[in-house]
Design a protein around this motif. Structure first.
Motif, PDB file in Angstrom:
ATOM      1  N   GLN A   3     101.793  15.773   1.330  1.00  0.00           N
ATOM      2  CA  GLN A   3     100.963  16.948   1.568  1.00  0.00           C
ATOM      3  C   GLN A   3      99.997  16.702   2.725  1.00  0.00           C
ATOM      4  O   GLN A   3      99.792  17.581   3.576  1.00  0.00           O
ATOM      5  N   GLU A   4      99.417  15.499   2.768  1.00  0.00           N
ATOM      6  CA  GLU A   4      98.498  15.168   3.844  1.00  0.00           C
ATOM      7  C   GLU A   4      99.219  15.097   5.185  1.00  0.00           C
ATOM      8  O   GLU A   4      98.702  15.546   6.215  1.00  0.00           O
ATOM      9  N   LEU A   5     100.462  14.578   5.186  1.00  0.00           N
ATOM     10  CA  LEU A   5     101.230  14.493   6.421  1.00  0.00           C
ATOM     11  C   LEU A   5     101.529  15.890   6.960  1.00  0.00           C
ATOM     12  O   LEU A   5     101.370  16.149   8.164  1.00  0.00           O
ATOM     13  N   TYR A   6     101.952  16.781   6.079  1.00  0.00           N
ATOM     14  CA  TYR A   6     102.214  18.159   6.491  1.00  0.00           C
ATOM     15  C   TYR A   6     100.968  18.785   7.101  1.00  0.00           C
ATOM     16  O   TYR A   6     101.031  19.462   8.131  1.00  0.00           O
ATOM     17  N   ARG A   7      99.842  18.582   6.449  1.00  0.00           N
ATOM     18  CA  ARG A   7      98.593  19.180   6.925  1.00  0.00           C
ATOM     19  C   ARG A   7      98.234  18.655   8.310  1.00  0.00           C
ATOM     20  O   ARG A   7      97.866  19.427   9.200  1.00  0.00           O
ATOM     21  N   ARG A   8      98.363  17.350   8.496  1.00  0.00           N
ATOM     22  CA  ARG A   8      97.989  16.753   9.770  1.00  0.00           C
ATOM     23  C   ARG A   8      98.921  17.203  10.895  1.00  0.00           C
ATOM     24  O   ARG A   8      98.480  17.455  12.022  1.00  0.00           O
ATOM     25  N   ILE A   9     100.202  17.310  10.599  1.00  0.00           N
ATOM     26  CA  ILE A   9     101.152  17.787  11.604  1.00  0.00           C
ATOM     27  C   ILE A   9     100.785  19.198  12.039  1.00  0.00           C
ATOM     28  O   ILE A   9     100.726  19.508  13.233  1.00  0.00           O
ATOM     29  N   LYS A  10     100.543  20.075  11.075  1.00  0.00           N
ATOM     30  CA  LYS A  10     100.251  21.470  11.378  1.00  0.00           C
ATOM     31  C   LYS A  10      98.938  21.629  12.133  1.00  0.00           C
ATOM     32  O   LYS A  10      98.764  22.566  12.910  1.00  0.00           O
ATOM     33  N   GLU A  11      97.997  20.709  11.897  1.00  0.00           N
ATOM     34  CA  GLU A  11      96.692  20.819  12.537  1.00  0.00           C
ATOM     35  C   GLU A  11      96.642  20.165  13.911  1.00  0.00           C
ATOM     36  O   GLU A  11      95.958  20.648  14.812  1.00  0.00           O
ATOM     37  N   ASP A  32      94.749  30.005  18.191  1.00  0.00           N
ATOM     38  CA  ASP A  32      93.639  29.751  17.272  1.00  0.00           C
ATOM     39  C   ASP A  32      94.132  29.198  15.939  1.00  0.00           C
ATOM     40  O   ASP A  32      93.554  28.274  15.375  1.00  0.00           O
ATOM     41  N   LYS A  33      95.210  29.785  15.438  1.00  0.00           N
ATOM     42  CA  LYS A  33      95.742  29.384  14.130  1.00  0.00           C
ATOM     43  C   LYS A  33      96.884  28.384  14.236  1.00  0.00           C
ATOM     44  O   LYS A  33      97.356  27.886  13.221  1.00  0.00           O
ATOM     45  N   ASN A  34      97.326  28.092  15.461  1.00  0.00           N
ATOM     46  CA  ASN A  34      98.460  27.202  15.701  1.00  0.00           C
ATOM     47  C   ASN A  34      99.679  27.626  14.881  1.00  0.00           C
ATOM     48  O   ASN A  34     100.291  26.832  14.153  1.00  0.00           O
ATOM     49  N   CYS A  35     100.036  28.906  15.021  1.00  0.00           N
ATOM     50  CA  CYS A  35     101.208  29.434  14.330  1.00  0.00           C
ATOM     51  C   CYS A  35     101.953  30.350  15.298  1.00  0.00           C
ATOM     52  O   CYS A  35     101.451  30.671  16.369  1.00  0.00           O
ATOM     53  N   PHE A  36     103.164  30.742  14.927  1.00  0.00           N
ATOM     54  CA  PHE A  36     103.961  31.608  15.783  1.00  0.00           C
ATOM     55  C   PHE A  36     104.716  32.598  14.928  1.00  0.00           C
ATOM     56  O   PHE A  36     104.849  32.442  13.707  1.00  0.00           O
ATOM     57  N   TRP A  37     105.223  33.652  15.565  1.00  0.00           N
ATOM     58  CA  TRP A  37     106.165  34.549  14.921  1.00  0.00           C
ATOM     59  C   TRP A  37     107.130  35.078  15.961  1.00  0.00           C
ATOM     60  O   TRP A  37     106.849  35.075  17.160  1.00  0.00           O
ATOM     61  N   ARG A  38     108.274  35.523  15.500  1.00  0.00           N
ATOM     62  CA  ARG A  38     109.349  35.980  16.379  1.00  0.00           C
ATOM     63  C   ARG A  38     109.704  37.407  16.003  1.00  0.00           C
ATOM     64  O   ARG A  38     110.331  37.652  14.975  1.00  0.00           O
ATOM     65  N   ASN A  39     109.303  38.373  16.829  1.00  0.00           N
ATOM     66  CA  ASN A  39     109.457  39.782  16.492  1.00  0.00           C
ATOM     67  C   ASN A  39     110.904  40.236  16.392  1.00  0.00           C
ATOM     68  O   ASN A  39     111.198  41.253  15.767  1.00  0.00           O
ATOM     69  N   LYS A  89      90.100  23.369  13.959  1.00  0.00           N
ATOM     70  CA  LYS A  89      88.919  24.202  14.134  1.00  0.00           C
ATOM     71  C   LYS A  89      89.220  25.338  15.074  1.00  0.00           C
ATOM     72  O   LYS A  89      89.827  25.166  16.112  1.00  0.00           O
ATOM     73  N   LYS A  90      88.784  26.519  14.720  1.00  0.00           N
ATOM     74  CA  LYS A  90      89.016  27.691  15.564  1.00  0.00           C
ATOM     75  C   LYS A  90      88.122  27.623  16.796  1.00  0.00           C
ATOM     76  O   LYS A  90      87.039  27.062  16.771  1.00  0.00           O
ATOM     77  N   ARG A  91      88.595  28.221  17.853  1.00  0.00           N
ATOM     78  CA  ARG A  91      87.821  28.242  19.071  1.00  0.00           C
ATOM     79  C   ARG A  91      86.558  29.070  18.881  1.00  0.00           C
ATOM     80  O   ARG A  91      86.476  29.921  18.014  1.00  0.00           O
ATOM     81  N   LYS A  92      85.603  28.853  19.751  1.00  0.00           N
ATOM     82  CA  LYS A  92      84.327  29.552  19.615  1.00  0.00           C
ATOM     83  C   LYS A  92      84.476  31.056  19.707  1.00  0.00           C
ATOM     84  O   LYS A  92      83.715  31.794  19.127  1.00  0.00           O
ATOM     85  N   GLU A  93      85.512  31.506  20.462  1.00  0.00           N
ATOM     86  CA  GLU A  93      85.649  32.942  20.635  1.00  0.00           C
ATOM     87  C   GLU A  93      86.375  33.611  19.468  1.00  0.00           C
ATOM     88  O   GLU A  93      86.550  34.817  19.455  1.00  0.00           O
ATOM     89  N   ALA A  94      86.809  32.830  18.477  1.00  0.00           N
ATOM     90  CA  ALA A  94      87.566  33.406  17.369  1.00  0.00           C
ATOM     91  C   ALA A  94      86.801  34.494  16.623  1.00  0.00           C
ATOM     92  O   ALA A  94      87.369  35.529  16.289  1.00  0.00           O
TER      93      ALA A  94
END
Length: 399
Positions: A12-20, A57-64, A119-124
């Motif tokens: 669980q910690e490995l997954y979290r660190r990879i995603k972050e 900001d969230k380090n995620c993606f989507w494919r429309n 951490k989210k950017r300041k402009e988030a």
């Protein structure tokens, strides 16, 4: 060396660190993709896949272009999902690669994150505030570019375009773009509130398409005609194309309501209209005749039946030509009816009007431009002769 066996907590910690800590845009470059960010856009895009959006900001993606499930806008997720989507690697291979990258940075399970990417950017906070409401662009003082683009380049019925304008669902912004606006249909007895907007450029030499910031993807672009049948398309222009076809066939397109998804991956409005429009007894999928469109129709039909328990009739209206959307199909039928039939005819007609003689017949893109120009000229001539907008050849839709 990677530790072969890990406790559930370590996994669980490995997954979290990879995603972050591993950025999607950085990994995209490593595998040969080209991320870029347009001026004024809050999302990163890929030059190779124009339907992909990356939220830095969230380090995620989507494919429309690929349907998502649940509340997902499109198929997507974390950097792990990104690697699985755009490489041929297995999950084990992806995790091993990412863990090695972390180890090269001095990663260990006992350490806290080194880089603070989570951490989210300041402009988030400002971004969140901006998205609380629909921010429609400023309107221009005329509609010339919009009417010309939709009726002459897209061959949409003038009556359909005018109806959108009258309903305040279409206007021209100060940059001469088409701005389509949809309103909230989930609140009865209240003043209409705009909840979704999409922008389409009118410059035929340079494609420009985007959704308005603050658009509600759970409601989408819904055209409510108080019908018991809804036609589901990928875009507003494709819905307008189907309306134009029906009008030419002598059918009343107001006997259908319409839902434009803004891409096959934005299917959440299907659930919303099902919950808020119980009168629907027929769902007609009119997506594109390509792999994403055909796959999406299967996914959404299964979702209606198995998840939403819809017992109504499910149908498909598919463009005849593989790879086409409904507007492509509409334009092709019009070209076939009025454009010169042979390359020699095109060259002869063009040569008679040109200041110099054309010795070779045009091909490829040049040929297509000549066809479109000749078609528009013939269309305008017919309108002047008849005093009315000339009808388009009917596409055979099963009603």
């Amino acid at each position: 060396m990677n530790k072969k066996w890990k406790t559930p907590e370590e996994k669980q910690e490995l997954y979290r660190r990879i995603k972050e800590e591993i950025r999607i845009e950085d990994y995209a470059r490593e595998i040969g993709l080209s991320p870029y960010q347009s001026a004024g856009s809050r999302h990163i895009k890929l030059r190779e896949h124009d339907s992909v959006r990356i939220d830095a900001d969230k380090n995620c993606f989507w494919r429309n272009s690929v349907p998502g499930m649940g509340k997902s806008v499109g198929k997507g997720g974390s950097v792990i999902d990104f690697a699985l989507e755009f490489t041929s690697k297995s999950l084990a291979e992806v995790l091993s690669e990412f863990e090695q990258k972390l180890e090269e940075r001095g990663y260990s399970l006992e350490q806290k994150p080194m880089y603070g990417y989570a951490k989210k950017r300041k402009e988030a906070p400002a971004t969140k505030e901006r998205l609380e409401g629909l921010r429609l662009p400023e309107a221009a003082g005329h509609m010339r570019n919009v009417f010309a683009y939709l009726t002459r380049s897209r061959f949409i019925s003038k009556d359909v375009v005018q109806e959108f304008v009258d309903k305040k669902m279409l206007y021209q912004d100060v940059r001469n773009n088409c701005v389509f606006v949809a309103y909230d249909y989930t609140k009865e007895g209240q003043e209409r509130e705009p909840v979704f907007g999409c922008i389409r450029g009118t410059n035929t030499e340079r494609k420009f398409v985007r959704d308005v910031d603050g658009s509600d993807y759970e409601k989408g672009f819904f055209i409510d005609n108080q019908s018991d049948s809804v036609v589901i398309t990928e875009s507003v222009i494709e819905a307008m194309s189907i309306m134009s076809v029906m009008a030419d066939q002598g059918l009343d397109y107001h006997t259908y309501s319409y839902l434009a998804l803004s891409g096959t991956g934005k299917g959440m409005p299907i659930k919303t209209i099902t919950e808020n429009c119980p009168e629907f007894s027929r769902y007609i999928f009119a997506l594109n005749h390509d792999e994403p469109g055909l796959n999406a129709m299967k996914v959404y039909a299964k979702y209606l039946r198995e998840e939403l328990k819809v017992a109504g009739e499910l149908k498909q209206w598919i463009p005849n030509t593989p790879g086409f959307d409904w507007n492509d199909e509409l334009k092709q039928r019009f070209f076939q009816k009025f454009a010169p039939r042979t390359t020699a005819d095109i060259a002869a007609k063009t040569a008679s009007k040109a200041p110099r003689r054309i010795t070779t017949a045009p091909t490829g893109a040049a040929k297509q431009k000549i066809i479109e120009k000749q078609t528009r000229m013939q269309k305008d001539e017919l309108e002047r002769e008849n005093g009315v907008q000339y009808g388009r050849e009917a596409l055979e839709l099963e009603m």
